[in-house]
Design a protein around this motif. Sequence first.
Motif, PDB file in Angstrom:
ATOM      1  N   LEU A 181       0.811  -1.210   0.000  1.00  0.00           N
ATOM      2  CA  LEU A 181       0.000   0.000   0.000  1.00  0.00           C
ATOM      3  C   LEU A 181       0.845   1.260   0.000  1.00  0.00           C
ATOM      4  N   ALA A 182       2.031   1.189   0.588  1.00  0.00           N
ATOM      5  CA  ALA A 182       2.978   2.305   0.616  1.00  0.00           C
ATOM      6  C   ALA A 182       4.348   1.718   0.916  1.00  0.00           C
ATOM      7  N   ASP A 183       5.369   2.540   0.877  1.00  0.00           N
ATOM      8  CA  ASP A 183       6.725   2.045   1.096  1.00  0.00           C
ATOM      9  C   ASP A 183       6.864   1.299   2.414  1.00  0.00           C
ATOM     10  N   ASP A 184       6.193   1.785   3.439  1.00  0.00           N
ATOM     11  CA  ASP A 184       6.299   1.171   4.758  1.00  0.00           C
ATOM     12  C   ASP A 184       4.971   0.595   5.222  1.00  0.00           C
ATOM     13  N   LEU A 185       4.085   0.289   4.274  1.00  0.00           N
ATOM     14  CA  LEU A 185       2.762  -0.222   4.621  1.00  0.00           C
ATOM     15  C   LEU A 185       2.431  -1.415   3.726  1.00  0.00           C
ATOM     16  N   SER A 227      -5.908  -1.647   6.998  1.00  0.00           N
ATOM     17  CA  SER A 227      -7.325  -1.830   6.685  1.00  0.00           C
ATOM     18  C   SER A 227      -8.014  -0.487   6.437  1.00  0.00           C
ATOM     19  N   GLN A 228      -7.571   0.544   7.129  1.00  0.00           N
ATOM     20  CA  GLN A 228      -8.142   1.873   6.906  1.00  0.00           C
ATOM     21  C   GLN A 228      -7.846   2.351   5.486  1.00  0.00           C
ATOM     22  N   TYR A 229      -6.623   2.120   5.035  1.00  0.00           N
ATOM     23  CA  TYR A 229      -6.234   2.483   3.675  1.00  0.00           C
ATOM     24  C   TYR A 229      -7.124   1.754   2.669  1.00  0.00           C
ATOM     25  N   VAL A 230      -7.297   0.450   2.843  1.00  0.00           N
ATOM     26  CA  VAL A 230      -8.098  -0.349   1.920  1.00  0.00           C
ATOM     27  C   VAL A 230      -9.531   0.163   1.875  1.00  0.00           C
ATOM     28  N   HIS A 231     -10.115   0.405   3.034  1.00  0.00           N
ATOM     29  CA  HIS A 231     -11.516   0.825   3.101  1.00  0.00           C
ATOM     30  C   HIS A 231     -11.726   2.222   2.531  1.00  0.00           C
ATOM     31  N   VAL A 261      -3.424  -0.989  -7.251  1.00  0.00           N
ATOM     32  CA  VAL A 261      -2.664  -1.330  -6.053  1.00  0.00           C
ATOM     33  C   VAL A 261      -1.590  -2.348  -6.424  1.00  0.00           C
ATOM     34  N   ARG A 262      -0.431  -2.198  -5.827  1.00  0.00           N
ATOM     35  CA  ARG A 262       0.670  -3.131  -6.086  1.00  0.00           C
ATOM     36  C   ARG A 262       0.473  -4.372  -5.211  1.00  0.00           C
ATOM     37  N   VAL A 263       0.600  -5.539  -5.825  1.00  0.00           N
ATOM     38  CA  VAL A 263       0.296  -6.810  -5.166  1.00  0.00           C
ATOM     39  C   VAL A 263       1.466  -7.769  -5.357  1.00  0.00           C
ATOM     40  N   ARG A 264       1.724  -8.585  -4.339  1.00  0.00           N
ATOM     41  CA  ARG A 264       2.801  -9.583  -4.408  1.00  0.00           C
ATOM     42  C   ARG A 264       2.270 -10.918  -3.894  1.00  0.00           C
ATOM     43  N   GLY A 265       2.705 -11.989  -4.546  1.00  0.00           N
ATOM     44  CA  GLY A 265       2.286 -13.325  -4.111  1.00  0.00           C
ATOM     45  C   GLY A 265       1.811 -14.150  -5.294  1.00  0.00           C
ATOM     46  N   PRO A 266       0.976 -15.161  -5.036  1.00  0.00           N
ATOM     47  CA  PRO A 266       0.461 -15.619  -3.743  1.00  0.00           C
ATOM     48  C   PRO A 266       1.466 -16.477  -2.996  1.00  0.00           C
ATOM     49  N   ARG A 267       1.216 -16.642  -1.698  1.00  0.00           N
ATOM     50  CA  ARG A 267       2.066 -17.438  -0.814  1.00  0.00           C
ATOM     51  C   ARG A 267       1.127 -18.278   0.061  1.00  0.00           C
ATOM     52  N   ASN A 268       1.498 -19.522   0.322  1.00  0.00           N
ATOM     53  CA  ASN A 268       0.582 -20.390   1.074  1.00  0.00           C
ATOM     54  C   ASN A 268       1.303 -21.119   2.209  1.00  0.00           C
ATOM     55  N   HIS A 269       1.021 -20.719   3.431  1.00  0.00           N
ATOM     56  CA  HIS A 269       1.519 -21.402   4.623  1.00  0.00           C
ATOM     57  C   HIS A 269       0.363 -22.031   5.414  1.00  0.00           C
ATOM     58  N   PHE A 270      -0.795 -22.129   4.757  1.00  0.00           N
ATOM     59  CA  PHE A 270      -1.983 -22.695   5.394  1.00  0.00           C
ATOM     60  C   PHE A 270      -2.674 -23.625   4.395  1.00  0.00           C
TER      61      PHE A 270
END
Length: 324
Positions: free
Chosen positions: A51-55, A85-89, A98-107
């Motif tokens: 969402l941001a450099d540090d978010l 969550s505030q940013y998303v809403h 929005v920049r997205v990375r993944g997917p990753r699965n540890h579940f």
Amino acid sequence: MPIASVHEFTAELTVLHRGTPAEGVVVLDLGHLDNTYLPRWQPGAHIDLLLADDLVRQYSLCGDPHDATTWRIGVLLDLNSRGGSQYVHEKLQVGSVVRVRGPRNHFPLVDSANYRFIAGGIGITPIMAMVEAAEQADSDWTLLYGGRTRGSMAFAADLAERYPDRVTLGPQDECGPLDLRSLLEEPENSALIYCCGPEALLAAVEQQCAHWPKGTLHIERFAAKAPTAEQEAAALEQFEVVCQRSGVTLEVGANQSILELVEATGIPITTSCYEGVCGSCEARVLEGLPDHRDSVLSASQRESGEVMLICVSRSCTEKLVLDL
């Protein structure tokens, strides 16, 4: 479990659809405007929103794994939000990028003929795809789903309507706490339990499953679990970390994390939550005994000592050699 890679898929995706399936919850469908295919994923996977450099925040995928063009996430507005969550809403509307990375699965959902799914609140998101996979595999499954109120429980009405004989809803204001004792009192042959939700629910499920066979319970946490007194006593305040591939040796102090020192040296590694819940900074252990403090690795993975999450975990030996 695959080691996280600095070459993970990363892209700018557009919000194609936005919905509000419950009070305080938004659902976003993310994809390319030209319907370019996205990497495949399996139930239990999550993605990072940069969402941001540090978010950076992690959200479970809750759509259809067979839809190669769309990733769906559900996001609860946290009243104690640190910004994610505030940013998303507030900022991610239809058409937003929005920049997205993944997917990753540890579940991951392990194949079984019998499942007991338990969800609390927004913890329903990773369970959604698992329910559909279990149904398609003709497995015996049930879902116990709780929340503060019926109106706060995303996807509840749809799930109950589609699977009335398998889904039990437990709004707390109507039914009180979920009846975990009845569900988990007697271990079931071949049954696997999958649970996601707030820490109080996870702790209660862990307690109720203490007498179930090892490896039966699978949990995903949204927040890090505090280290035990035994962990604190066993870990060293200072230790040495050798990054084998980089030829770098680090001296880790009492108030330092392995990850922050690795990043400071410029060694490439994927990072995200810094709290031991996303699994992105996983590193292979070549020598030494890790002190696992994450909320991702299973009991068997911890016992093997083959991998560790270096954002929060420490060492029980004076030297750790990592494949970094």
